[in-house]
Design a protein around this motif. Sequence first.
Motif, PDB file in Angstrom:
ATOM      1  N   LEU A  13       0.828  -1.205   0.000  1.00  0.00           N
ATOM      2  CA  LEU A  13       0.000   0.000   0.000  1.00  0.00           C
ATOM      3  C   LEU A  13       0.868   1.264   0.000  1.00  0.00           C
ATOM      4  O   LEU A  13       0.617   2.195  -0.767  1.00  0.00           O
ATOM      5  CB  LEU A  13      -0.934  -0.001   1.205  1.00  0.00           C
ATOM      6  N   VAL A  14       1.886   1.275   0.823  1.00  0.00           N
ATOM      7  CA  VAL A  14       2.789   2.433   0.878  1.00  0.00           C
ATOM      8  C   VAL A  14       3.537   2.587  -0.445  1.00  0.00           C
ATOM      9  O   VAL A  14       3.689   3.695  -0.960  1.00  0.00           O
ATOM     10  CB  VAL A  14       3.774   2.305   2.064  1.00  0.00           C
ATOM     11  N   TYR A  18       3.300   5.748  -2.964  1.00  0.00           N
ATOM     12  CA  TYR A  18       4.502   6.501  -3.316  1.00  0.00           C
ATOM     13  C   TYR A  18       4.639   6.645  -4.835  1.00  0.00           C
ATOM     14  O   TYR A  18       4.913   7.734  -5.342  1.00  0.00           O
ATOM     15  CB  TYR A  18       5.729   5.801  -2.719  1.00  0.00           C
ATOM     16  N   VAL A  19       4.418   5.560  -5.556  1.00  0.00           N
ATOM     17  CA  VAL A  19       4.491   5.607  -7.023  1.00  0.00           C
ATOM     18  C   VAL A  19       3.411   6.540  -7.564  1.00  0.00           C
ATOM     19  O   VAL A  19       3.652   7.344  -8.469  1.00  0.00           O
ATOM     20  CB  VAL A  19       4.365   4.187  -7.624  1.00  0.00           C
ATOM     21  N   TRP A  20       2.197   6.478  -6.998  1.00  0.00           N
ATOM     22  CA  TRP A  20       1.107   7.363  -7.429  1.00  0.00           C
ATOM     23  C   TRP A  20       1.510   8.828  -7.214  1.00  0.00           C
ATOM     24  O   TRP A  20       1.291   9.664  -8.093  1.00  0.00           O
ATOM     25  CB  TRP A  20      -0.170   7.033  -6.647  1.00  0.00           C
ATOM     26  N   ILE A  22       4.506  10.124  -7.116  1.00  0.00           N
ATOM     27  CA  ILE A  22       5.546  10.496  -8.076  1.00  0.00           C
ATOM     28  C   ILE A  22       4.920  10.854  -9.424  1.00  0.00           C
ATOM     29  O   ILE A  22       5.236  11.895 -10.015  1.00  0.00           O
ATOM     30  CB  ILE A  22       6.578   9.367  -8.239  1.00  0.00           C
ATOM     31  N   PHE A  23       4.029  10.004  -9.917  1.00  0.00           N
ATOM     32  CA  PHE A  23       3.393  10.278 -11.202  1.00  0.00           C
ATOM     33  C   PHE A  23       2.523  11.531 -11.140  1.00  0.00           C
ATOM     34  O   PHE A  23       2.547  12.353 -12.060  1.00  0.00           O
ATOM     35  CB  PHE A  23       2.569   9.069 -11.668  1.00  0.00           C
ATOM     36  N   MET A  24       1.742  11.678 -10.084  1.00  0.00           N
ATOM     37  CA  MET A  24       0.866  12.847  -9.991  1.00  0.00           C
ATOM     38  C   MET A  24       1.681  14.134  -9.875  1.00  0.00           C
ATOM     39  O   MET A  24       1.306  15.156 -10.439  1.00  0.00           O
ATOM     40  CB  MET A  24      -0.100  12.703  -8.812  1.00  0.00           C
ATOM     41  N   ASN A  25       2.795  14.086  -9.169  1.00  0.00           N
ATOM     42  CA  ASN A  25       3.667  15.250  -9.080  1.00  0.00           C
ATOM     43  C   ASN A  25       4.171  15.635 -10.468  1.00  0.00           C
ATOM     44  O   ASN A  25       4.222  16.812 -10.819  1.00  0.00           O
ATOM     45  CB  ASN A  25       4.832  14.954  -8.138  1.00  0.00           C
ATOM     46  N   SER A  26       4.522  14.641 -11.253  1.00  0.00           N
ATOM     47  CA  SER A  26       5.013  14.901 -12.604  1.00  0.00           C
ATOM     48  C   SER A  26       3.912  15.481 -13.492  1.00  0.00           C
ATOM     49  O   SER A  26       4.119  16.484 -14.183  1.00  0.00           O
ATOM     50  CB  SER A  26       5.541  13.600 -13.213  1.00  0.00           C
ATOM     51  N   TYR A  27       2.732  14.852 -13.474  1.00  0.00           N
ATOM     52  CA  TYR A  27       1.639  15.314 -14.335  1.00  0.00           C
ATOM     53  C   TYR A  27       1.174  16.714 -13.956  1.00  0.00           C
ATOM     54  O   TYR A  27       1.001  17.572 -14.818  1.00  0.00           O
ATOM     55  CB  TYR A  27       0.452  14.356 -14.275  1.00  0.00           C
ATOM     56  N   PHE A  51      -6.451  10.705 -10.427  1.00  0.00           N
ATOM     57  CA  PHE A  51      -7.384  10.999  -9.344  1.00  0.00           C
ATOM     58  C   PHE A  51      -8.571  10.038  -9.356  1.00  0.00           C
ATOM     59  O   PHE A  51      -9.103   9.681  -8.303  1.00  0.00           O
ATOM     60  CB  PHE A  51      -7.848  12.452  -9.400  1.00  0.00           C
ATOM     61  N   LEU A  52      -8.979   9.590 -10.528  1.00  0.00           N
ATOM     62  CA  LEU A  52     -10.034   8.589 -10.626  1.00  0.00           C
ATOM     63  C   LEU A  52      -9.581   7.278  -9.987  1.00  0.00           C
ATOM     64  O   LEU A  52     -10.341   6.637  -9.234  1.00  0.00           O
ATOM     65  CB  LEU A  52     -10.421   8.358 -12.088  1.00  0.00           C
ATOM     66  N   ALA A  53      -8.355   6.873 -10.247  1.00  0.00           N
ATOM     67  CA  ALA A  53      -7.809   5.652  -9.643  1.00  0.00           C
ATOM     68  C   ALA A  53      -7.754   5.786  -8.122  1.00  0.00           C
ATOM     69  O   ALA A  53      -8.099   4.846  -7.392  1.00  0.00           O
ATOM     70  CB  ALA A  53      -6.411   5.368 -10.201  1.00  0.00           C
ATOM     71  N   LEU A  54      -7.353   6.954  -7.638  1.00  0.00           N
ATOM     72  CA  LEU A  54      -7.335   7.182  -6.194  1.00  0.00           C
ATOM     73  C   LEU A  54      -8.739   7.081  -5.622  1.00  0.00           C
ATOM     74  O   LEU A  54      -8.955   6.452  -4.575  1.00  0.00           O
ATOM     75  CB  LEU A  54      -6.730   8.553  -5.878  1.00  0.00           C
TER      76      LEU A  54
END
Length: 74
Positions: A13-14, A18-20, A22-27, A51-54
Amino acid sequence: MVEEERRQRRLHLVGIAYVWLIFMNSYIGRLTSETPPEPRVIFAITAGLGFLALGLRVVAWIARRRARSQAVVR
């Protein structure tokens, strides 16, 4: 054995969170930049999908939690 499975689930989960991030920060960073390398609509769509996945993960977590609490009550 049960404790080890809990630790693995927590680690997973962590790691996913964390990967999410990183990607959201980039986008979002590219979406808000002055001159993004690609059209902004691409980053808007990918950020929206992120955000939909979240949202889906949160809804699933709430449903599991609610089902678990109702199983305990009965």
